[in-house]
Design a protein around this motif. Structure first.
Motif, mmCIF file in Angstrom:
data_model
loop_
_atom_site.group_PDB
_atom_site.id
_atom_site.type_symbol
_atom_site.label_atom_id
_atom_site.label_comp_id
_atom_site.label_asym_id
_atom_site.label_seq_id
_atom_site.Cartn_x
_atom_site.Cartn_y
_atom_site.Cartn_z
ATOM 1 N N VAL A 76 0.757 -1.303 -0.026
ATOM 2 C CA VAL A 76 0.009 0.101 0.018
ATOM 3 C C VAL A 76 0.858 1.221 0.143
ATOM 4 O O VAL A 76 0.560 2.216 -0.797
ATOM 5 N N ASP A 77 1.951 1.423 0.978
ATOM 6 C CA ASP A 77 2.558 2.562 1.098
ATOM 7 C C ASP A 77 3.874 2.547 0.264
ATOM 8 O O ASP A 77 4.163 3.739 -0.554
ATOM 9 N N ARG A 78 4.785 1.621 -0.321
ATOM 10 C CA ARG A 78 5.716 1.617 -0.845
ATOM 11 C C ARG A 78 5.912 0.225 -1.842
ATOM 12 O O ARG A 78 6.577 -0.491 -1.696
ATOM 13 N N PRO A 79 4.986 0.475 -2.767
ATOM 14 C CA PRO A 79 4.964 -0.891 -3.927
ATOM 15 C C PRO A 79 6.326 -1.447 -4.294
ATOM 16 O O PRO A 79 6.402 -2.332 -4.690
ATOM 17 N N SER A 80 7.123 -0.334 -4.398
ATOM 18 C CA SER A 80 8.388 -0.860 -5.108
ATOM 19 C C SER A 80 9.391 -1.648 -4.274
ATOM 20 O O SER A 80 10.344 -2.160 -4.783
ATOM 21 N N GLN A 81 9.115 -1.676 -2.747
ATOM 22 C CA GLN A 81 9.734 -2.358 -2.043
ATOM 23 C C GLN A 81 9.242 -3.817 -1.542
ATOM 24 O O GLN A 81 9.711 -4.367 -0.534
ATOM 25 N N TYR A 82 8.508 -4.249 -2.451
ATOM 26 C CA TYR A 82 7.729 -5.501 -2.039
ATOM 27 C C TYR A 82 8.695 -6.738 -2.206
ATOM 28 O O TYR A 82 8.448 -7.595 -1.548
ATOM 29 N N ALA A 83 9.763 -6.700 -3.114
ATOM 30 C CA ALA A 83 10.489 -7.785 -3.455
ATOM 31 C C ALA A 83 11.271 -8.155 -2.096
ATOM 32 O O ALA A 83 11.316 -9.429 -2.106
ATOM 33 N N ARG A 84 11.768 -7.478 -1.308
ATOM 34 C CA ARG A 84 12.312 -7.933 0.032
ATOM 35 C C ARG A 84 11.682 -8.705 0.790
ATOM 36 O O ARG A 84 12.004 -9.807 1.446
ATOM 37 N N ARG A 85 10.504 -8.152 1.118
ATOM 38 C CA ARG A 85 9.574 -8.750 1.935
ATOM 39 C C ARG A 85 8.890 -10.373 1.334
ATOM 40 O O ARG A 85 8.978 -11.177 2.119
ATOM 41 N N VAL A 86 8.775 -10.311 0.124
ATOM 42 C CA VAL A 86 8.491 -11.575 -0.479
ATOM 43 C C VAL A 86 9.623 -12.506 -0.331
ATOM 44 O O VAL A 86 9.390 -13.663 -0.028
ATOM 45 N N GLU A 87 10.866 -12.119 -0.510
ATOM 46 C CA GLU A 87 12.123 -12.871 -0.148
ATOM 47 C C GLU A 87 12.169 -13.292 1.192
ATOM 48 O O GLU A 87 12.265 -14.696 1.657
ATOM 49 N N GLU A 88 11.696 -12.483 2.207
ATOM 50 C CA GLU A 88 11.759 -12.699 3.699
ATOM 51 C C GLU A 88 10.712 -13.934 4.188
ATOM 52 O O GLU A 88 10.947 -14.886 4.783
ATOM 53 N N ILE A 89 9.620 -13.683 3.047
ATOM 54 C CA ILE A 89 8.311 -14.759 3.348
ATOM 55 C C ILE A 89 8.784 -16.155 2.789
ATOM 56 O O ILE A 89 8.534 -17.009 3.517
ATOM 57 N N SER A 90 9.515 -15.851 1.670
ATOM 58 C CA SER A 90 9.723 -17.313 1.130
ATOM 59 C C SER A 90 10.983 -17.895 1.940
ATOM 60 O O SER A 90 10.708 -19.413 2.118
ATOM 61 N N LEU A 91 12.080 -17.401 2.508
ATOM 62 C CA LEU A 91 12.631 -17.893 3.431
ATOM 63 C C LEU A 91 11.804 -18.303 4.808
ATOM 64 O O LEU A 91 12.306 -19.606 5.242
ATOM 65 N N ILE A 92 10.998 -17.894 5.176
ATOM 66 C CA ILE A 92 10.118 -18.322 6.286
ATOM 67 C C ILE A 92 9.617 -19.820 5.977
ATOM 68 O O ILE A 92 9.586 -20.605 6.650
ATOM 69 N N PHE A 93 9.075 -19.569 4.838
ATOM 70 C CA PHE A 93 8.283 -20.868 4.379
ATOM 71 C C PHE A 93 9.194 -22.051 4.123
ATOM 72 O O PHE A 93 8.906 -23.150 4.446
ATOM 73 N N LYS A 94 10.404 -21.571 3.464
ATOM 74 C CA LYS A 94 11.362 -22.851 3.310
ATOM 75 C C LYS A 94 11.837 -23.048 4.600
ATOM 76 O O LYS A 94 11.960 -24.666 4.827
ATOM 77 N N ASN A 95 11.784 -22.584 5.785
ATOM 78 C CA ASN A 95 12.428 -22.932 7.086
ATOM 79 C C ASN A 95 11.023 -23.724 7.680
ATOM 80 O O ASN A 95 11.450 -24.860 8.210
ATOM 81 N N LEU A 96 10.026 -23.237 7.427
ATOM 82 C CA LEU A 96 8.902 -23.971 8.176
ATOM 83 C C LEU A 96 8.868 -25.423 7.367
ATOM 84 O O LEU A 96 8.483 -26.477 7.972
ATOM 85 N N HIS A 97 8.814 -25.481 6.061
ATOM 86 C CA HIS A 97 8.866 -26.754 5.334
ATOM 87 C C HIS A 97 9.892 -27.840 5.606
ATOM 88 O O HIS A 97 9.773 -28.924 5.859
#
Length: 170
Positions: free
Chosen positions: A95-116
């Motif tokens: 919503v606030d800074r759409p250009s900075q979403y990629a870093r957040r998506v990478e962090e979420i991906s890292l958490i998912f890989k650890n959960l998996h």
């Protein structure tokens, strides 16, 4: 347009090794022994060892403590909370800074890989628990079958006894 048809290919030549199997089961060759260690399949190399590669081996940063004494429940809850937080942060960033979403998506991906990875490390325990449950159910079913047979045997003996008494009475 002409239809094309073909017959099945002939069986492999080694079927002849089993032609006398019904008359003499020992005439057939023994099956090959199971493969141990490394083997090649469709150009890729596999191993028969059941080893879960570490996150480091996969080039992924591990977010939970290393070692054999991991509290899986605690770590899974922690990663789940962290995942929820990062997803909410991703919504804010979109919503606030759409250009900075990629870093957040990478962090979420890292958490998912650890959960998996944590969940996959629990698979052997899950398999043992499932096997124990299946065996306990089989034992329960067999005990019920034995009790049912005993009950029917007693009923049959009672009927036979009554029939003999009726025959003796006449």
């Amino acid at each position: 347009m002409a239809a094309t048809s073909s017959s099945y290919p002939p069986p492999p030549p080694y079927y002849r090794l089993y032609k006398d199997f019904l008359e003499d089961p020992k005439s057939a060759p023994e099956p090959p022994s199971p493969i141990q260690g490394l083997y090649s399949l469709y150009g890729a190399t596999y191993t028969t060892d059941v080893v879960l590669p570490s996150l480091e081996d996969q080039g992924v940063r591990q977010l939970y403590p290393k070692g054999p004494n991991i509290d899986y429940k605690k770590e899974l809850r922690s990663l789940n909370r962290e995942l929820q937080l990062h997803i909410l942060e991703l919504a804010d960033v979109l919503v606030d800074r759409p250009s900075q979403y990629a870093r957040r998506v990478e962090e979420i991906s890292l958490i998912f890989k650890n959960l998996h990875h944590l969940l996959n490390s629990l698979r052997p325990h899950q398999a043992r628990a499932t096997l124990i449950h299946i065996l306990e159910r089989q034992i329960q079913h067999r005990k019920q079958a034995v009790e049912d047979i005993k009950r029917r045997r007693e009923e049959a003996q009672k009927l036979l006894k009554e029939s003999l008494q009726m025959l003796d009475g006449h």
